[in-house]
Design an enzyme around this catalytic site. Structure first.
Site, mmCIF file in Angstrom:
data_model
loop_
_atom_site.group_PDB
_atom_site.id
_atom_site.type_symbol
_atom_site.label_atom_id
_atom_site.label_comp_id
_atom_site.label_asym_id
_atom_site.label_seq_id
_atom_site.Cartn_x
_atom_site.Cartn_y
_atom_site.Cartn_z
ATOM 1 N N GLU A 164 -15.145 17.433 2.223
ATOM 2 C CA GLU A 164 -14.489 16.034 1.850
ATOM 3 C C GLU A 164 -13.842 15.982 0.483
ATOM 4 O OE1 GLU A 164 -14.913 12.699 3.831
ATOM 5 O OE2 GLU A 164 -13.269 12.764 2.273
ATOM 6 N N VAL A 214 -9.669 16.616 -0.513
ATOM 7 C CA VAL A 214 -8.599 15.828 -0.377
ATOM 8 C C VAL A 214 -8.868 14.241 -0.996
ATOM 9 C CG1 VAL A 214 -7.060 14.360 1.196
ATOM 10 C CG2 VAL A 214 -7.809 16.719 1.872
ATOM 11 N N GLY A 238 -10.395 13.607 -3.713
ATOM 12 C CA GLY A 238 -11.486 13.247 -4.769
ATOM 13 C C GLY A 238 -12.736 12.459 -3.848
ATOM 14 N N LYS A 251 -3.311 19.203 0.031
ATOM 15 C CA LYS A 251 -3.971 18.117 0.690
ATOM 16 C C LYS A 251 -3.454 17.550 2.234
ATOM 17 C CE LYS A 251 -5.336 17.011 -3.888
ATOM 18 N NZ LYS A 251 -5.051 15.904 -5.117
ATOM 19 N N GLY A 284 -11.994 13.427 -10.738
ATOM 20 C CA GLY A 284 -12.870 12.712 -11.635
ATOM 21 C C GLY A 284 -14.250 13.427 -11.242
HETATM 22 N N1 NAP Z 1 -11.664 18.131 -11.500
HETATM 23 C C1 NAP Z 1 -11.400 17.363 -10.440
HETATM 24 O O1 NAP Z 1 -11.541 16.192 -10.397
HETATM 25 C C2 NAP Z 1 -11.320 17.906 -8.977
HETATM 26 C C3 NAP Z 1 -11.157 16.873 -7.800
HETATM 27 C C4 NAP Z 1 -11.053 17.491 -6.496
HETATM 28 C C5 NAP Z 1 -11.031 18.792 -6.521
HETATM 29 N N2 NAP Z 1 -11.177 19.784 -7.545
HETATM 30 C C6 NAP Z 1 -11.361 21.025 -7.368
HETATM 31 O O2 NAP Z 1 -12.479 21.729 -7.582
HETATM 32 C C7 NAP Z 1 -12.370 23.041 -8.013
HETATM 33 C C8 NAP Z 1 -13.053 23.035 -9.496
HETATM 34 O O3 NAP Z 1 -12.354 22.136 -10.539
HETATM 35 P P1 NAP Z 1 -12.663 22.015 -11.649
HETATM 36 O O4 NAP Z 1 -12.157 20.742 -12.483
HETATM 37 O O5 NAP Z 1 -14.294 21.616 -11.825
HETATM 38 O O6 NAP Z 1 -12.414 23.128 -12.520
HETATM 39 P P2 NAP Z 1 -12.970 23.582 -14.055
HETATM 40 O O7 NAP Z 1 -13.638 22.723 -14.814
HETATM 41 O O8 NAP Z 1 -12.076 24.912 -14.415
HETATM 42 O O9 NAP Z 1 -14.374 24.741 -13.477
HETATM 43 C C9 NAP Z 1 -13.920 25.939 -12.891
HETATM 44 C C10 NAP Z 1 -15.316 26.569 -12.917
HETATM 45 O O10 NAP Z 1 -15.286 27.896 -12.143
HETATM 46 C C11 NAP Z 1 -15.561 28.942 -12.652
HETATM 47 N N3 NAP Z 1 -14.996 30.068 -12.214
HETATM 48 C C12 NAP Z 1 -13.446 30.266 -12.319
HETATM 49 N N4 NAP Z 1 -13.089 31.125 -11.924
HETATM 50 C C13 NAP Z 1 -14.013 32.038 -11.328
HETATM 51 C C14 NAP Z 1 -14.387 33.282 -10.620
HETATM 52 N N5 NAP Z 1 -13.368 34.142 -10.642
HETATM 53 N N6 NAP Z 1 -15.521 33.866 -10.632
HETATM 54 C C15 NAP Z 1 -16.736 32.962 -10.858
HETATM 55 N N7 NAP Z 1 -16.491 31.433 -11.484
HETATM 56 C C16 NAP Z 1 -15.236 31.258 -11.622
HETATM 57 C C17 NAP Z 1 -15.524 28.665 -14.218
HETATM 58 O O11 NAP Z 1 -16.468 29.329 -14.916
HETATM 59 P P3 NAP Z 1 -16.354 29.322 -16.505
HETATM 60 O O12 NAP Z 1 -17.454 28.042 -16.746
HETATM 61 O O13 NAP Z 1 -17.214 30.634 -17.037
HETATM 62 O O14 NAP Z 1 -15.018 29.029 -17.182
HETATM 63 C C18 NAP Z 1 -15.801 27.205 -13.976
HETATM 64 O O15 NAP Z 1 -17.381 26.974 -14.295
HETATM 65 C C19 NAP Z 1 -10.742 23.240 -8.034
HETATM 66 O O16 NAP Z 1 -10.562 23.958 -6.994
HETATM 67 C C20 NAP Z 1 -10.124 21.876 -8.148
HETATM 68 O O17 NAP Z 1 -8.853 22.035 -7.428
HETATM 69 C C21 NAP Z 1 -11.478 19.145 -8.722
#
Ligand code: NAP
Length: 325
Positions: A127, A130, A132, A203, A300
């Site tokens: 879910e 796409v 959030g 998405k 978010g």
């Molecule tokens: N942010 C949003 O609002 C949002 C909304 C919908 C979907 N998403 C999706 O959710 C995912 C995460 O987003 P985020 O914003 O939470 O990203 P983020 O803040 O950059 O966090 C990424 C996390 O993944 C870990 N990581 C990255 N590469 C890794 C690897 N090769 N092996 C193990 N751990 C690894 C990082 O470790 P470290 O902490 O050690 O750097 C960090 O804890 C993405 O795919 C994004 O497209 C995000």
């Protein structure tokens, strides 16, 4: 089942949000699911960073160590296709359910993961990939039990919608609007995926694969970002009652699907005209139900994390019902 054991892959914005919601809502989750939800391991990239989690939770950069824990469900929130796909595929092979927020990975490999999960009789929930916190996947799943979805029109990227809203409402230049989005944390330091339309396209592909049950290949797809949008045109068209929005359009024809992600000029009668700022919105047309619209936070920490925890509840409520039946 005495407890549900969870492994978290990623402890950034989304991963930490999932952790906090599970910790804060433990009592409610236990009531709903009939057992506790325990986070047993967290995979990170850099294990030297202090994460402030209790010492009984394994925090490591070793995927092997995480996946060899006794885990029922893997919740993934890391970035990019690999190594996320490999880790989730390994988790399915071990008989774990999986939940992901990783749209880039799921647009490329979702079909394969769904197939593999079917064979291993585990669940794949996505879910959060796409829009959030907007429950579009589960709404569509419900809808298609009776309706045929003939069209989807959607604003699927909050960053580009924010930039276009700033240009439209404040006559900001493109550069000023982008800078403001970055200062507010809406845009990444490298916003290429958003501005060129890849994020919205990922998405759209996930929605198309959900509705067709097949893998969507590039030949059904048109993509244009928002860089071609010129401020002078926005001001001129606004005087004539039009606004520009970056819109994903999916048309489902006779066994055919057409996906377009592009800037479009729309007038106030259009259901996406009033979607402002970082919000996402999805307009779905079903042959019996007609037109439905969902709108809300497309990203978010807590909106995204909360739908992932809802996915977890859904998987294990289903299992519980099967046991009770
Ligand atoms: N942010 C949003 O609002 C949002 C909304 C919908 C979907 N998403 C999706 O959710 C995912 C995460 O987003 P985020 O914003 O939470 O990203 P983020 O803040 O950059 O966090 C990424 C996390 O993944 C870990 N990581 C990255 N590469 C890794 C690897 N090769 N092996 C193990 N751990 C690894 C990082 O470790 P470290 O902490 O050690 O750097 C960090 O804890 C993405 O795919 C994004 O497209 C995000």
């Amino acid at each position: 089942m005495s407890s549900i054991n969870v492994a978290l892959l990623g402890f950034g914005t989304v991963g930490r949000g999932v952790y906090e919601i599970i910790e804060q809502e433990q009592k409610r989750l236990t009531e709903i699911l009939g057992c506790s939800v325990n986070i047993v391991a967290i995979l990170v990239d850099d294990e030297t960073i202090e994460r402030n989690v209790p010492s009984h939770i394994l925090v490591t950069s070793s995927a092997h160590d995480v996946l060899t824990q006794p885990v029922d469900v893997v919740i993934e929130a890391i970035v990019g296709v690999e190594p996320a796909y490999t880790y989730l595929s390994q988790a399915i092979e071990k008989g774990c359910h999986i939940i992901t927020a990783n749209k880039e990975m799921f647009a490329h490999k979702g079909h394969e993961l769904k197939q593999q999960a079917k064979e291993r009789q585990v669940s794949v929930e996505y879910e959060a990939t796409v829009a959030g916190g907007v429950p579009v996947i589960n709404t569509l799943r419900q809808l298609v039990t009776v309706n045929r979805v003939v069209q989807i029109e959607a604003i699927l990227n909050g960053t580009t919608n924010y930039i276009l809203s700033e240009i439209t409402n404040k006559q900001a230049s493109f550069a000023e609007a982008l800078q403001s989005a970055q200062q507010l944390g809406y845009a990444e330091a490298d916003p290429t995926n958003d501005l060129k339309g890849y994020d919205a396209l990922y998405k759209a592909i996930i929605l198309a694969e959900l509705l067709t049950g097949t893998k969507v290949y590039g030949n059904h797809v048109f993509r244009e970002g928002i860089k071609s949008v010129i401020k002078a045109d926005v001001i001129h068209q606004q005087l004539k009652g039009s606004r520009v929005k970056h819109i994903a359009t999916l048309n489902f024809g006779q066994g055919q699907i057409d996906i377009r992600v592009e800037p479009k000029w729309i007038t106030s009668e259009h259901p996406l005209y009033h979607v402002e700022g970082v919000d996402n919105a999805i307009v779905m047309t079903g042959d019996y139900v007609g037109r439905l619209k969902l709108e809300g936070p497309g990203a978010g920490q807590y909106p995204t994390a909360s739908v992932m925890v809802e996915d977890l509840v859904k998987i294990f409520s289903r299992e519980r019902k099967l046991v009770n039946n």
